[in-house]
Design an enzyme around this catalytic site. Structure first.
Site, PDB file in Angstrom:
ATOM      1  N   GLY A  12      60.699 -13.288  89.699  1.00 50.34           N
ATOM      2  CA  GLY A  12      59.482 -12.631  90.195  1.00 50.34           C
ATOM      3  C   GLY A  12      59.713 -12.049  91.583  1.00 50.34           C
ATOM      4  NE  ARG A  73      59.734 -14.047  85.474  1.00 48.31           N
ATOM      5  CZ  ARG A  73      59.572 -14.747  86.598  1.00 48.31           C
ATOM      6  NH1 ARG A  73      60.516 -15.553  87.011  1.00 48.31           N
ATOM      7  NH2 ARG A  73      58.463 -14.615  87.305  1.00 48.31           N
ATOM      8  CG  ASP A 109      65.445 -23.740  89.551  1.00 46.14           C
ATOM      9  OD1 ASP A 109      66.273 -24.444  90.134  1.00 46.14           O
ATOM     10  OD2 ASP A 109      65.169 -23.860  88.352  1.00 46.14           O
ATOM     11  CB  THR A 133      60.175 -18.812  94.734  1.00 46.50           C
ATOM     12  OG1 THR A 133      58.915 -19.097  94.116  1.00 46.50           O
ATOM     13  CG2 THR A 133      60.601 -20.054  95.494  1.00 46.50           C
ATOM     14  CG  ASP A 135      55.749 -20.411  92.555  1.00 49.22           C
ATOM     15  OD1 ASP A 135      55.017 -19.461  92.824  1.00 49.22           O
ATOM     16  OD2 ASP A 135      55.973 -20.784  91.389  1.00 49.22           O
ATOM     17  CG  ASP A 137      58.991 -23.808  93.029  1.00 48.38           C
ATOM     18  OD1 ASP A 137      59.761 -22.905  93.415  1.00 48.38           O
ATOM     19  OD2 ASP A 137      58.494 -23.825  91.883  1.00 48.38           O
ATOM     20  NE  ARG A 179      56.853 -20.466  86.097  1.00 50.04           N
ATOM     21  CZ  ARG A 179      56.453 -19.854  84.991  1.00 50.04           C
ATOM     22  NH1 ARG A 179      56.107 -20.547  83.946  1.00 50.04           N
ATOM     23  NH2 ARG A 179      56.410 -18.531  84.942  1.00 50.04           N
TER      24      ARG A 179
HETATM   25  O1  F6P Z   1      57.834 -17.724  90.286  1.00 44.09           O
HETATM   26  C1  F6P Z   1      56.892 -16.965  90.934  1.00 44.09           C
HETATM   27  C2  F6P Z   1      55.704 -16.702  90.043  1.00 44.09           C
HETATM   28  O2  F6P Z   1      54.846 -15.818  90.708  1.00 44.09           O
HETATM   29  C3  F6P Z   1      54.951 -17.950  89.585  1.00 44.09           C
HETATM   30  O3  F6P Z   1      54.033 -18.407  90.559  1.00 44.09           O
HETATM   31  C4  F6P Z   1      54.283 -17.470  88.324  1.00 44.09           C
HETATM   32  O4  F6P Z   1      54.022 -18.504  87.427  1.00 44.09           O
HETATM   33  C5  F6P Z   1      55.296 -16.540  87.753  1.00 44.09           C
HETATM   34  O5  F6P Z   1      56.102 -16.092  88.834  1.00 44.09           O
HETATM   35  C6  F6P Z   1      54.708 -15.352  87.033  1.00 44.09           C
HETATM   36  O6  F6P Z   1      55.729 -14.606  86.513  1.00 44.09           O
HETATM   37  P1  F6P Z   1      55.557 -13.182  85.860  1.00 44.09           P
HETATM   38  O7  F6P Z   1      55.258 -12.206  86.953  1.00 44.09           O
HETATM   39  O8  F6P Z   1      56.862 -12.920  85.210  1.00 44.09           O
HETATM   40  O9  F6P Z   1      54.429 -13.309  84.904  1.00 44.09           O
END
Ligand code: F6P
Length: 360
Positions: A12, A73, A109, A133, A135, A137, A179
């Protein structure tokens, strides 16, 4: 001839990615390297799709959100339970074909997991990582860039929702990304004055949630703001879908709508109206990708820039298989393997600290 450095951004997007790219390119070119950007993460490596980045390409980009080289991804190694093929041969062949001396991998990660495997695989060990990230995390680093911007956006949203929730005496459930970890819900919730904060680390109890809402109404504070992380658990139907991405992560989102419905029904059934025309109401807002978009804060511009500059220093000193990380106020190198394979979760002490404001 100048040595050629490849860079990629995976997973992301996060505000601050362009600051990292600029940091690498400016430090790299000043030190006599060529820097090439792979388009759309590991997909660019698999397809040998890269372009040379010049100082003009990166002029002022630290102020822009997103990533100028795109992201995806896309795994190169097989993932357990996904049945995807091992494409690392293609990746290595393409890195060699393009004459890449070292690869700087900017990601969270999943992306760093691929970088660590590539490093250990020995066919292309010249790998360096940069943690990313929203997040926050990722292990082995105190903070990741993008987090500060995302928290700021979510806190501003909470600020705005206070006035409308208060005017209508409503319960407003605000879903914040996160997440596996509740860092964003916790910090945005604290800054934005949420009355209840729900994170993935601590399973919540609906009776406790109802209790806080009731107490606030009983105390004449006729509205409640709830900050809930998308990965929070405590009810059967937490939203999201069975669909998983290429790394096996389920698509989250929707816990706020479920909570809205439960709370609305509970209010109607259990609360006594202050006057006959009064309507108890719950509403929800899913902040979603708003939290990832737009310009990075000054903090993220600076953190991203410093990480980019220092990642290039790791290339110069040939510190392969390492990731730059923020430790206190210093940028230090840590082994990639220390960052992957688990998450940096919100410790109980941080949750308890925020909890003393619950309901106030
Ligand atoms: O990992 C970052 C993040 O924004 C998370 O908080 C979220 O769950 C995920 O990516 C959403 O991913 P996408 O944009 O692929 O739906």
């Amino acid at each position: 001839m100048a040595q050629r450095i490849g860079i990629l951004t995976g997973g992301g997007d996060a505000p601050g990615l362009n600051a990292v790219i600029r940091g690498i390119v400016v430090n790299g070119i000043s030190s006599g390297y060529e820097v090439w950007g792979f388009i759309d993460g590991w997909a660019g490596v698999l397809n040998a799709n890269a372009k040379q980045l010049t100082l003009d390409d990166v002029e002022d980009i630290h102020r822009q959100g997103g990533t100028i080289i795109g992201t995806s991804r896309t795994p190169i190694f097989p993932k357990e339970g996904k049945g995807n093929p091992d494409r690392s041969d293609e990746a290595v062949a393409s890195l060699k074909k393009l004459g890449i001396h070292a690869l700087i991998v900017i990601g969270g990660d999943d992306t760093q997991g691929e970088a660590d495997r590539l490093f250990k695989d020995k066919r292309f060990p010249h790998v360096v990582g940069v943690p990313k990230t929203i997040d926050n995390d990722l292990r082995a680093t105190d903070y990741t860039f993008g987090f500060n911007t995302a928290v700021e956006i979510a806190a501003q949203a909470l600020d705005r929702l206070h006035t409308t929730a208060k005017s209508h005496h409503r319960v407003l459930v605000v879903e914040i990304m996160g997440r596996h970890a509740g860092w964003m819900a916790l910090e945005a919730g604290m800054a934005g004055g949420a009355h209840i904060i729900l994170t993935p680390e601590v399973k919540f109890d609906m009776n406790e949630v109802y209790g806080v809402i009731k107490e606030r109404y009983d105390n004449g504070k006729g509205y409640t703001i709830i900050a809930v992380a998308e990965g929070a658990e405590g009810i059967e139907e937490s939203g999201g879908s069975e669909e998983t991405d290429a790394f096996g992560n389920v698509k989250l989102g929707g816990v706020c709508e479920t909570l809205e419905k439960l709370i609305q029904d509970w209010l109607v059934e259990n609360m006594e109206k202050p006057y006959p025309e009064f309507k108890f109401e719950a509403r929800s807002v899913r902040l979603g990708h708003l939290q990832r978009g737009g310009a990075p804060t000054a903090y993220d511009r600076i953190l991203g820039t410093r990480l980019g500059v220092q990642a290039m220093e790791l290339v110069k000193s040939e510190t392969w298989g390492h990731m730059v990380s923020l430790q206190g106020t210093e940028i230090k190198a840590v082994k990639l393997e220390e960052a992957v394979g688990g998450y940096k979760l919100v410790p109980d002490s941080r949750y308890e600290e925020a909890k003393i404001f619950q309901g106030l």
